[in-house]
Design a protein around this motif. Structure first.
Motif, PDB file in Angstrom:
ATOM      1  N   LYS A   1       0.880  -1.162   0.000  1.00 25.59           N
ATOM      2  CA  LYS A   1       0.000   0.000   0.000  1.00 25.59           C
ATOM      3  C   LYS A   1       0.919   1.213   0.000  1.00 25.59           C
TER       4      LYS A   1
ATOM      5  N   PRO B   1       2.309   5.169   0.006  1.00 21.96           N
ATOM      6  CA  PRO B   1       1.988   6.288   0.897  1.00 21.96           C
ATOM      7  C   PRO B   1       0.844   7.140   0.361  1.00 21.96           C
ATOM      8  N   GLU B   2       0.096   7.738   1.277  1.00 16.62           N
ATOM      9  CA  GLU B   2      -1.019   8.593   0.898  1.00 16.62           C
ATOM     10  C   GLU B   2      -0.518   9.756   0.051  1.00 16.62           C
ATOM     11  N   GLY B   3      -1.256  10.052  -0.999  1.00 20.42           N
ATOM     12  CA  GLY B   3      -0.874  11.133  -1.888  1.00 20.42           C
ATOM     13  C   GLY B   3       0.019  10.704  -3.041  1.00 20.42           C
TER      14      GLY B   3
END
Length: 195
Positions: free
Chosen positions: A72, A74-76
């Motif tokens: 998964k 990283p966010e963004g």
């Protein structure tokens, strides 16, 4: 002294994750204990007839080093194309972590085949890529910086290594040819290579 005989129970890394991988214990910078970069093969319109299918540089993660899953990101972070765990659009094989590079944006290094450059400079597409974290990669797209320029390319590992003796980076290359010759190219800056 008496040594035991090792018991082989099969490979630890199989299936999608078993192609040209590099495993790392990332420490506190990643939420799982283990992460691994690997080549994910996917045919597309860029694949040349008679050549290997197109592959992408993807990231997997594991809590125990045995059971692996697609990472998964990283966010963004926007993955490359439609592959949810792809971090680099060009075929790379193995990476090198370099804690000594004074530029933190070049902490991770990889030799790769720049498929965009290959379309206009077929023998000058073997270039370097850099990343601060192993996820966000910058690809060198200058054909003058190719580390190997022989016709047919490199059928080798594309793994840069640094020699404290020569104070240079080296790439061991194997020409795409019927015999098994090897070549070594060298660079002090990962941009300008010997021929």
């Amino acid at each position: 002294r008496h040594f035991g005989r090792p018991q082989f129970e099969g490979p630890l890394i199989t299936g999608e994750f078993g192609l040209d991988n590099t495993v790392e214990l990332p420490g506190d910078q990643w939420p799982t204990k283990w992460r691994m970069w690997y080549r994910r093969v996917q045919s597309d319109k860029i694949t040349e007839p008679g050549r290997n299918p197109r592959s992408y540089f993807c990231l997997a993660e594991s809590d125990d080093g045995f059971e692996w899953r697609r990472a998964k990101l990283p966010e963004g972070y926007q993955p490359v194309g439609d592959l949810e765990n792809c971090v680099f659009e060009h075929p790379a094989k193995q990476i090198r972590w370099d804690p000594w590079d004074p530029d933190p944006q070049r902490r991770y290094k990889a030799g790769f085949d720049n498929v965009t450059v290959r379309q206009t400079h077929p023998n000058r597409s073997l270039l370097m890529g850099w990343s601060p974290d192993g996820v966000r990669w910058t690809a060198d797209d200058n054909p003058d910086h190719a580390y190997y320029t022989r016709e047919g390319g490199n059928d080798g590992t594309r793994t840069p290594f640094y020699s404290p003796v020569t104070k240079q980076w080296h790439m061991v290359c194997r020409p795409y040819c019927p015999d098994r010759r090897i070549a070594v190219t060298s660079s002090s800056d990962l941009l300008n290579w010997t021929d």
